[in-house]
Design a protein around this motif. Sequence first.
Motif, short mmCIF file in Angstrom:
data_model
loop_
_atom_site.label_atom_id
_atom_site.label_comp_id
_atom_site.label_asym_id
_atom_site.label_seq_id
_atom_site.Cartn_x
_atom_site.Cartn_y
_atom_site.Cartn_z
N TYR A 111 3.60 6.23 -5.34
CA TYR A 111 3.66 6.01 -6.74
C TYR A 111 2.30 7.09 -7.46
O TYR A 111 2.40 7.86 -8.34
CB TYR A 111 3.41 4.92 -7.20
N GLU A 112 1.20 6.50 -6.87
CA GLU A 112 -0.12 7.16 -7.30
C GLU A 112 -0.27 8.68 -7.13
O GLU A 112 -0.60 9.54 -7.93
CB GLU A 112 -1.43 6.58 -6.98
N GLU A 113 0.42 9.12 -6.01
CA GLU A 113 0.00 10.58 -5.43
C GLU A 113 1.29 11.52 -6.05
O GLU A 113 0.91 12.61 -6.36
CB GLU A 113 -0.04 10.82 -3.90
N LYS A 130 8.96 6.03 -6.97
CA LYS A 130 8.92 4.81 -6.53
C LYS A 130 9.88 4.82 -5.35
O LYS A 130 10.84 5.61 -5.01
CB LYS A 130 9.76 3.72 -7.48
N VAL A 131 9.39 4.07 -4.12
CA VAL A 131 10.12 4.05 -2.93
C VAL A 131 10.68 2.55 -2.41
O VAL A 131 10.05 1.64 -2.70
CB VAL A 131 9.26 4.80 -1.81
N LYS A 155 5.66 14.20 -9.69
CA LYS A 155 4.59 14.42 -10.64
C LYS A 155 3.18 14.14 -9.73
O LYS A 155 2.57 13.11 -9.59
CB LYS A 155 4.46 13.35 -11.88
N PRO A 156 2.63 15.15 -9.10
CA PRO A 156 1.49 14.94 -8.45
C PRO A 156 0.29 14.89 -9.14
O PRO A 156 0.00 15.34 -10.05
CB PRO A 156 1.51 16.51 -7.69
N CYS A 196 0.78 -1.23 0.03
CA CYS A 196 -0.16 0.03 -0.05
C CYS A 196 0.97 1.24 0.06
O CYS A 196 0.69 2.25 -0.70
CB CYS A 196 -1.05 -0.13 1.27
N VAL A 197 2.08 1.26 0.55
CA VAL A 197 2.88 2.41 0.83
C VAL A 197 3.24 2.57 -0.64
O VAL A 197 3.37 3.76 -1.00
CB VAL A 197 4.00 2.24 1.81
#
Length: 262
Positions: free
Chosen positions: A185-187, A191-192, A223-224, A179-180
């Motif tokens: 990535y979505e927000e 990538k983390v 890229k918000p 989920c993290v």
Amino acid sequence: MRDFNACFEICLNQKNTGKHIFFDNQGNILLDGETNSFISNDMTIKSDAYKVYESKTSAIFISQQNEIKSNFICLKQREILRYLRDEYDLMIYSRAAQLFSWVKSYNYCSTDGTRLSSINEDLSKSCSSCQKSIFPKISPCILVAVLSDEKILLAKHLNTPFFTVLAGFVEYGETLEECVVREVYEEVGIKVHDLKYHGSQTWPFPNQLMVGFIAKAYDTEIKPDHSEIESAEWFDKSNLPTIPPRLSLSRSLIEKALNFLP
Ligand SMILES: [Zn+2]
């Protein structure tokens, strides 16, 4: 309040001795305007109550107050936040308010519409028609402080006055760690990796369990997703924007994450 342990006991139509937390018939908590507290001093009252905490010498009961005394102030939802003195107050409010809501609402089986039993000692309600036991729902939600080598990524969400960490609800079939990675990535399109668990916190608006992580970014180009975020930026330790208030997990997560920066 630190010596109280969670418990659950149905104490209907009896004299209950201990501290009391009162709600009105809409589920709003009642604050004592003289003490500015939502938890009464020790006293004995006859009530239809539920014991939700106990200590060696006292207990905390929740009940509905039908006749509201003039010194009580009825608080809606988050209005309680400014009267909470510390994380223990938040924890007690969270358990009391969510249990009261569970006792009073969710009265019909979602499968067949049968009226459910009243609450059982294990917190479930049962359906006499399909024999299901239904338990209170909690929604897990992750918070993540994303770090580069020198900076922390904070975002301003729509309709909030401060910058904070990224957050999102855990989806079906997903681990907290997945989920993290997905939410970041979505927000913000980053990538983390290298996730570290920070801690968790109950958040009763309405029934979340917040789980905090610190993660490292593979790259720094933001890229918000403007449907969720007004803006997102990298901040130096010495140049932070306004961050969330005390008592929030996001605040303690940001403070902890800053220790990893030079
Ligand atoms: Zn049923």
